[in-house]
Design a protein around this motif. Structure first.
Motif, PDB file in Angstrom:
ATOM      1  N   ALA A 359       0.824  -1.220   0.000  1.00 43.69           N
ATOM      2  CA  ALA A 359       0.000   0.000   0.000  1.00 43.69           C
ATOM      3  C   ALA A 359       0.851   1.261   0.000  1.00 43.69           C
ATOM      4  O   ALA A 359       0.372   2.341  -0.348  1.00 43.69           O
ATOM      5  N   GLY A 360       2.119   1.149   0.423  1.00 45.02           N
ATOM      6  CA  GLY A 360       3.007   2.314   0.429  1.00 45.02           C
ATOM      7  C   GLY A 360       3.320   2.858   1.806  1.00 45.02           C
ATOM      8  O   GLY A 360       3.754   4.005   1.953  1.00 45.02           O
ATOM      9  N   LYS A 361       3.151   2.043   2.853  1.00 52.19           N
ATOM     10  CA  LYS A 361       3.348   2.510   4.225  1.00 52.19           C
ATOM     11  C   LYS A 361       4.798   2.953   4.468  1.00 52.19           C
ATOM     12  O   LYS A 361       5.043   4.008   5.048  1.00 52.19           O
ATOM     13  N   THR A 362       5.758   2.131   4.033  1.00 55.75           N
ATOM     14  CA  THR A 362       7.168   2.482   4.222  1.00 55.75           C
ATOM     15  C   THR A 362       7.525   3.728   3.417  1.00 55.75           C
ATOM     16  O   THR A 362       8.255   4.608   3.896  1.00 55.75           O
ATOM     17  N   THR A 363       6.988   3.829   2.201  1.00 49.91           N
ATOM     18  CA  THR A 363       7.225   5.012   1.368  1.00 49.91           C
ATOM     19  C   THR A 363       6.683   6.263   2.045  1.00 49.91           C
ATOM     20  O   THR A 363       7.323   7.330   2.042  1.00 49.91           O
ATOM     21  N   LEU A 364       5.497   6.143   2.647  1.00 47.50           N
ATOM     22  CA  LEU A 364       4.893   7.270   3.360  1.00 47.50           C
ATOM     23  C   LEU A 364       5.748   7.675   4.557  1.00 47.50           C
ATOM     24  O   LEU A 364       5.991   8.870   4.787  1.00 47.50           O
ATOM     25  N   LEU A 365       6.212   6.698   5.333  1.00 44.50           N
ATOM     26  CA  LEU A 365       7.018   7.028   6.512  1.00 44.50           C
ATOM     27  C   LEU A 365       8.315   7.727   6.109  1.00 44.50           C
ATOM     28  O   LEU A 365       8.790   8.630   6.806  1.00 44.50           O
ATOM     29  N   LYS A 366       8.893   7.321   4.984  1.00 44.72           N
ATOM     30  CA  LYS A 366      10.108   7.998   4.493  1.00 44.72           C
ATOM     31  C   LYS A 366       9.813   9.449   4.128  1.00 44.72           C
ATOM     32  O   LYS A 366      10.632  10.349   4.382  1.00 44.72           O
ATOM     33  N   ALA A 367       8.642   9.697   3.549  1.00 47.59           N
ATOM     34  CA  ALA A 367       8.260  11.067   3.203  1.00 47.59           C
ATOM     35  C   ALA A 367       8.066  11.918   4.463  1.00 47.59           C
ATOM     36  O   ALA A 367       8.450  13.095   4.504  1.00 47.59           O
ATOM     37  N   ILE A 368       7.480  11.328   5.486  1.00 50.92           N
ATOM     38  CA  ILE A 368       7.304  12.033   6.767  1.00 50.92           C
ATOM     39  C   ILE A 368       8.675  12.311   7.391  1.00 50.92           C
ATOM     40  O   ILE A 368       8.931  13.397   7.922  1.00 50.92           O
ATOM     41  N   ALA A 369       9.573  11.334   7.311  1.00 47.29           N
ATOM     42  CA  ALA A 369      10.933  11.495   7.855  1.00 47.29           C
ATOM     43  C   ALA A 369      11.658  12.653   7.178  1.00 47.29           C
ATOM     44  O   ALA A 369      12.389  13.413   7.832  1.00 47.29           O
ATOM     45  N   ALA A 370      11.464  12.800   5.877  1.00 43.37           N
ATOM     46  CA  ALA A 370      12.129  13.878   5.141  1.00 43.37           C
ATOM     47  C   ALA A 370      11.721  15.255   5.670  1.00 43.37           C
ATOM     48  O   ALA A 370      12.502  16.209   5.614  1.00 43.37           O
ATOM     49  N   GLN A 371      10.500  15.353   6.205  1.00 46.75           N
ATOM     50  CA  GLN A 371      10.054  16.623   6.787  1.00 46.75           C
ATOM     51  C   GLN A 371      10.519  16.802   8.227  1.00 46.75           C
ATOM     52  O   GLN A 371      10.888  17.905   8.630  1.00 46.75           O
ATOM     53  N   LEU A 372      10.501  15.722   9.006  1.00 46.14           N
ATOM     54  CA  LEU A 372      10.756  15.848  10.444  1.00 46.14           C
ATOM     55  C   LEU A 372      12.232  15.836  10.826  1.00 46.14           C
ATOM     56  O   LEU A 372      12.648  16.536  11.758  1.00 46.14           O
ATOM     57  N   LEU A 373      13.038  15.037  10.148  1.00 46.85           N
ATOM     58  CA  LEU A 373      14.435  14.875  10.559  1.00 46.85           C
ATOM     59  C   LEU A 373      15.246  16.172  10.545  1.00 46.85           C
ATOM     60  O   LEU A 373      16.073  16.391  11.437  1.00 46.85           O
ATOM     61  N   PRO A 374      15.045  17.085   9.577  1.00 49.44           N
ATOM     62  CA  PRO A 374      15.858  18.312   9.584  1.00 49.44           C
ATOM     63  C   PRO A 374      15.425  19.357  10.607  1.00 49.44           C
ATOM     64  O   PRO A 374      16.161  20.326  10.838  1.00 49.44           O
ATOM     65  N   ARG A 375      14.275  19.186  11.242  1.00 49.38           N
ATOM     66  CA  ARG A 375      13.755  20.243  12.109  1.00 49.38           C
ATOM     67  C   ARG A 375      14.578  20.403  13.370  1.00 49.38           C
ATOM     68  O   ARG A 375      15.022  19.419  13.978  1.00 49.38           O
ATOM     69  N   ALA A 376      14.738  21.685  13.786  1.00 45.48           N
ATOM     70  CA  ALA A 376      15.549  21.985  14.965  1.00 45.48           C
ATOM     71  C   ALA A 376      14.719  22.054  16.243  1.00 45.48           C
ATOM     72  O   ALA A 376      15.276  21.978  17.344  1.00 45.48           O
TER      73      ALA A 376
END
Length: 512
Positions: A359-376
């Motif tokens: 369904a794309g669950k891992t792909t979705l989590l990677k997209a969420i990670a791309a937004q959250l990981l750089p945040r300070a």
């Protein structure tokens, strides 16, 4: 009737000469659905390989003892398909099965129906590597069943399959009509299927193997084991307290006699003779106490417990918005998997995303990670499903947790690794050589060490044993930060997550 017997099986690893199974005896009979449980590295997969084809394990271990199958046909499902197998079409995979053309269309259709596959599936030109996890498991089972085995040997059949397929797998194990010996970490699957428990352990810091066979369900086994451990610990504590009291009384008597011996004068030889006799009696008492101590109940000797805990200050304020995520289309390799995805997470919310395989669950989590990981403004940590994405496979666990090499950091890293049952040898191995379970523990230690207050977890419990998973769930349940996770683990979803979504083609839908 017994159709598989194992007599006095002993297995030793070649690389460090460590014995992982010692003098193991077991009989599998009609109607048995036996699960092999235990921590990583305890020999579960090795046991299945030795039963099916010893040459599969001869590269890394030696064994002695007897494995008697009485000419029965064995069907073996390995943990993972080979890389070569993933590159061919389903039809070519099926055509390579020697018995495939001996099966009538009617029989093949029935097998497909039993496996919840379409009748056209065996003739599909779809590449195996593009199949979902559940479809791969069913394809391998189709191959096995075409050969009409007498016994099924299944190594982690529950890995990487969705909840719907897990429920199907439970029905299959319970109704296939064949003895089944399988390895699994999924507690719900085990609880709903197994009627024999084989528990492989490594006690005394992984120096002593121990195997327990219980003819019972999993819940009864855990309850019985817990009662036995509590009873043994109570008896050991009571007997130790009684022994300590005897020893204290003995020391008082001994000190009095020694004191009198020191103060007696040569002018009183009669008293000196009496004291010598008394000291002899005291020494006899000491020997008697020593003999009693040898017969005492020992404290339970178990695999060391996992001690993991996030710092109490690791938290997210209740009113803080962690993420407001929107995505018009979720794509992978050009294919649109889902549309109109929206996700809002606040405070210490614990979210789980479920859905069918592919369904794309891992792909979705990677997209969420791309937004959250750089945040300070947050400290976000990511545990991917494929540990190769983040772990430096050429480094040791200590080097990974203490990259500076400073003495205090190295000491802290070794202490943390020891808390999750790493031995000194495992701390010195490269990460590549570690088991999936040891890699999973390392990922958790990194999240704790970095003080992450937002966790992105892709199948966080998949590599932990049924004995470790309750600890992991407890840690995450008490965690004060936010969790956004993907999981098919029904226990994890029920005990840890307070918000559950299903990823569908039309976005994230709340699940009750």
């Amino acid at each position: 009737m017994s159709i598989l017997q194992i007599k006095n099986l002993t297995v030793t690893l070649k690389k460090d000469l460590r014995t992982i199974i010692d003098g193991f005896n077991f009989t599998l009979g009609d109607g048995d659905r036996a699960v092999v449980i235990g921590e990583e590295g305890n020999g579960k997969s090795t046991l299945l390989k030795l039963i099916f084809a010893p040459e599969l394990a001869e590269q890394y271990c030696e064994y002695s003892g007897e494995i008697i199958t009485r000419g029965t046909r064995l069907g073996y499902l390995p943990q993972e398909l080979t890389e070569d197998a993933k590159t061919i079409a389903v039809a070519d995979f099926c055509a390579a099965i020697p018995e495939f053309y001996d099966v009538s269309p009617k029989e093949l259709a029935k097998l497909c129906r039993d496996l919840d596959l379409s009748a056209e599936f065996p003739f599909s030109e779809q590449i195996i590597g593009t199949l979902s996890g559940g479809e791969r498991v069913k394809l391998q089972l189709l191959k096995i069943l075409i050969a009409e085995p007498d016994i099924l040997l299944l190594d982690e059949p529950s890995n990487d399959i969705d909840i719907e397929t897990l429920e199907w797998l439970e029905r299959f194990i319970n109704t296939c009509g064949k003895p089944v010996l399988y390895v699994s970490h999924d507690e719900t699957l085990i609880e709903n299927t197994a009627n024999v428990i084989i528990h492989l352990e490594q006690v005394r810091r992984k120096t002593l193997p121990r195997a327990t066979v219980a003819k019972s369900g999993y819940g009864d086994y855990i309850e019985s084991r817990s009662r036995a451990i509590d009873r043994q610990e109570r008896d050991a504590r009571r007997e130790k307290a009684e022994l300590d009291a005897k020893m204290e009384k003995f020391r008082q008597i001994e000190q009095k006699v020694e004191h009198r011996q020191e103060t007696i004068t040569r002018q009183d030889p009669h008293s000196g003779q009496l004291l010598k006799k008394k000291m002899k009696a005291v020494k006899s008492l000491e020997k008697r106490i020593d003999r009693e101590s040898e017969d005492m109940t020992q404290f339970p000797d178990l695999e060391d417990a996992i001690f993991l805990r996030f710092d109490a200050g690791t938290m997210v304020p209740n009113g803080k918005t962690v993420i407001e995520f929107e995505l018009a289309e979720l794509t992978n390799g050009g294919a649109v998997l889902a549309r109109d995805i929206k996700l809002t997470v606040t405070g210490a919310e614990k979210v789980c995303i479920t859905g069918r395989n592919g369904a794309g669950k891992t792909t979705l989590l990677k997209a969420i990670a791309a937004q959250l990981l750089p945040r300070a403004d947050i400290r976000c940590g990511y545990m991917p499903q494929d540990y190769f994405d983040l772990l430096p496979m050429d480094k040791t666990p200590v080097e990974f947790l203490a990259p500076s090499g400073k003495k205090d950091e190295v000491t802290r890293a070794m202490t943390m690794l020891g808390s999750v049952k790493y031995t000194a040898d495992e701390m010195a191995h490269t990460i590549f050589a570690l088991s999936g379970g040891q890699k999973a523990k390392l990922m958790f230690l990194k999240l704790i060490s970095d003080g992450c207050n937002v966790l992105l977890l892709d199948e966080p419990t998949r590599n932990f044993s049924p004995m470790s998973n309750p600890v992991i769930r407890g840690i995450l349940r008490e965690y004060g930060g936010s969790i956004i996770s993907v999981s098919h683990d029904r226990r994890y979803i029920a005990e840890v997550c307070d918000t559950v979504y299903e990823l569908t083609e039309s976005g994230l839908k709340p699940r009750p």
